[in-house]
Design a protein around this motif. Sequence first.
Motif, PDB file in Angstrom:
ATOM      1  N   ILE A  30      53.703  47.931  45.993  1.00 23.96           N
ATOM      2  CA  ILE A  30      53.503  48.488  44.658  1.00 23.96           C
ATOM      3  C   ILE A  30      52.059  48.301  44.204  1.00 23.96           C
ATOM      4  O   ILE A  30      51.514  47.196  44.276  1.00 23.96           O
ATOM      5  CB  ILE A  30      54.482  47.841  43.665  1.00 23.96           C
ATOM      6  CG1 ILE A  30      55.925  48.116  44.126  1.00 23.96           C
ATOM      7  CG2 ILE A  30      54.253  48.368  42.254  1.00 23.96           C
ATOM      8  CD1 ILE A  30      56.978  47.366  43.354  1.00 23.96           C
ATOM      9  N   PHE A  31      51.473  49.405  43.727  1.00 31.65           N
ATOM     10  CA  PHE A  31      50.115  49.409  43.186  1.00 31.65           C
ATOM     11  C   PHE A  31      50.161  50.042  41.802  1.00 31.65           C
ATOM     12  O   PHE A  31      50.984  50.916  41.534  1.00 31.65           O
ATOM     13  CB  PHE A  31      49.168  50.222  44.077  1.00 31.65           C
ATOM     14  CG  PHE A  31      48.814  49.523  45.358  1.00 31.65           C
ATOM     15  CD1 PHE A  31      47.594  48.881  45.496  1.00 31.65           C
ATOM     16  CD2 PHE A  31      49.702  49.503  46.424  1.00 31.65           C
ATOM     17  CE1 PHE A  31      47.259  48.225  46.672  1.00 31.65           C
ATOM     18  CE2 PHE A  31      49.378  48.846  47.605  1.00 31.65           C
ATOM     19  CZ  PHE A  31      48.157  48.201  47.726  1.00 31.65           C
ATOM     20  N   ALA A  32      49.270  49.594  40.934  1.00 31.12           N
ATOM     21  CA  ALA A  32      49.176  50.153  39.586  1.00 31.12           C
ATOM     22  C   ALA A  32      47.768  50.666  39.352  1.00 31.12           C
ATOM     23  O   ALA A  32      46.786  50.051  39.786  1.00 31.12           O
ATOM     24  CB  ALA A  32      49.524  49.093  38.544  1.00 31.12           C
ATOM     25  N   LEU A  33      47.681  51.775  38.669  1.00 33.33           N
ATOM     26  CA  LEU A  33      46.418  52.351  38.198  1.00 33.33           C
ATOM     27  C   LEU A  33      46.510  52.402  36.682  1.00 33.33           C
ATOM     28  O   LEU A  33      47.468  52.951  36.122  1.00 33.33           O
ATOM     29  CB  LEU A  33      46.227  53.757  38.746  1.00 33.33           C
ATOM     30  CG  LEU A  33      45.730  53.871  40.175  1.00 33.33           C
ATOM     31  CD1 LEU A  33      46.163  55.194  40.780  1.00 33.33           C
ATOM     32  CD2 LEU A  33      44.225  53.728  40.220  1.00 33.33           C
ATOM     33  N   THR A  34      45.509  51.811  36.012  1.00 29.48           N
ATOM     34  CA  THR A  34      45.504  51.751  34.555  1.00 29.48           C
ATOM     35  C   THR A  34      44.145  52.173  34.029  1.00 29.48           C
ATOM     36  O   THR A  34      43.117  51.633  34.458  1.00 29.48           O
ATOM     37  CB  THR A  34      45.817  50.316  34.065  1.00 29.48           C
ATOM     38  OG1 THR A  34      47.062  49.909  34.635  1.00 29.48           O
ATOM     39  CG2 THR A  34      45.896  50.258  32.552  1.00 29.48           C
ATOM     40  N   ARG A  35      44.162  53.138  33.106  1.00 29.84           N
ATOM     41  CA  ARG A  35      42.909  53.576  32.474  1.00 29.84           C
ATOM     42  C   ARG A  35      42.367  52.426  31.643  1.00 29.84           C
ATOM     43  O   ARG A  35      43.103  51.745  30.939  1.00 29.84           O
ATOM     44  CB  ARG A  35      43.150  54.809  31.603  1.00 29.84           C
ATOM     45  CG  ARG A  35      41.857  55.354  31.025  1.00 29.84           C
ATOM     46  CD  ARG A  35      42.008  56.670  30.267  1.00 29.84           C
ATOM     47  NE  ARG A  35      43.307  56.913  29.705  1.00 29.84           N
ATOM     48  CZ  ARG A  35      44.068  57.984  29.981  1.00 29.84           C
ATOM     49  NH1 ARG A  35      43.646  58.899  30.824  1.00 29.84           N
ATOM     50  NH2 ARG A  35      45.241  58.151  29.413  1.00 29.84           N
ATOM     51  N   THR A  36      41.065  52.199  31.727  1.00 27.91           N
ATOM     52  CA  THR A  36      40.470  51.084  31.014  1.00 27.91           C
ATOM     53  C   THR A  36      39.335  51.484  30.088  1.00 27.91           C
ATOM     54  O   THR A  36      39.020  50.764  29.168  1.00 27.91           O
ATOM     55  CB  THR A  36      39.972  50.012  32.002  1.00 27.91           C
ATOM     56  OG1 THR A  36      39.336  48.977  31.285  1.00 27.91           O
ATOM     57  CG2 THR A  36      38.994  50.556  32.993  1.00 27.91           C
ATOM     58  N   ALA A  37      38.692  52.618  30.324  1.00 29.42           N
ATOM     59  CA  ALA A  37      37.521  53.048  29.543  1.00 29.42           C
ATOM     60  C   ALA A  37      36.426  51.987  29.572  1.00 29.42           C
ATOM     61  O   ALA A  37      35.632  51.867  28.649  1.00 29.42           O
ATOM     62  CB  ALA A  37      37.903  53.405  28.110  1.00 29.42           C
ATOM     63  N   MET A  38      36.385  51.226  30.657  1.00 24.13           N
ATOM     64  CA  MET A  38      35.351  50.211  30.852  1.00 24.13           C
ATOM     65  C   MET A  38      33.977  50.865  30.763  1.00 24.13           C
ATOM     66  O   MET A  38      33.787  51.977  31.249  1.00 24.13           O
ATOM     67  CB  MET A  38      35.558  49.566  32.229  1.00 24.13           C
ATOM     68  CG  MET A  38      34.625  48.452  32.554  1.00 24.13           C
ATOM     69  SD  MET A  38      35.062  47.581  34.097  1.00 24.13           S
ATOM     70  CE  MET A  38      35.624  48.849  35.183  1.00 24.13           C
ATOM     71  N   HIS A  39      33.051  50.188  30.139  1.00 20.38           N
ATOM     72  CA  HIS A  39      31.688  50.682  29.948  1.00 20.38           C
ATOM     73  C   HIS A  39      31.664  51.992  29.168  1.00 20.38           C
ATOM     74  O   HIS A  39      30.758  52.809  29.337  1.00 20.38           O
ATOM     75  CB  HIS A  39      30.955  50.841  31.277  1.00 20.38           C
ATOM     76  CG  HIS A  39      30.921  49.600  32.101  1.00 20.38           C
ATOM     77  ND1 HIS A  39      30.287  48.457  31.686  1.00 20.38           N
ATOM     78  CD2 HIS A  39      31.462  49.311  33.309  1.00 20.38           C
ATOM     79  CE1 HIS A  39      30.442  47.515  32.615  1.00 20.38           C
ATOM     80  NE2 HIS A  39      31.152  48.015  33.610  1.00 20.38           N
ATOM     81  N   GLY A  40      32.705  52.222  28.337  1.00 22.76           N
ATOM     82  CA  GLY A  40      32.737  53.403  27.495  1.00 22.76           C
ATOM     83  C   GLY A  40      33.058  54.695  28.234  1.00 22.76           C
ATOM     84  O   GLY A  40      32.932  55.770  27.679  1.00 22.76           O
TER      85      GLY A  40
END
Length: 124
Positions: free
Chosen positions: A99-109
């Motif tokens: 199992i892998f997860a991808l999560t949007r983070t908006a890191m660095h804008g």
Amino acid sequence: MIFVVQQHQATTLHWDLRLEVDGVLVSWAVPKEPSTDPHIKRLAVHVDDHELAHADYEDDHKSTWDRGTYDNLTEPDAATAIEAGHIKVDLHGERLTGIFALTRTAMHGNPRNWILVKVSAPQV
């Protein structure tokens, strides 16, 4: 549904993670090799979708690093999960399994920045 990870030597070496969703390959560029260690998070930059035929594309700069099938574990479906900014998948590849997860983070804008991480197996 299929997934493919292509090692791509462009301006810099990176790995393209692609998930089949609604007839296209939804894609993320991962600057460092995807990790199977649940403690290691990888930046994954959401890029343009590709046609399914791109799953088999190789040339002097791009080669298949891993491929297989996956099950979407996020309700109600993969497209909705990606739009909402979080998808969890069970990969069945040669290198990447589990199992892998991808999560949007908006890191660095940057709203295209996501985090890719292997989800630890439940303790038995």
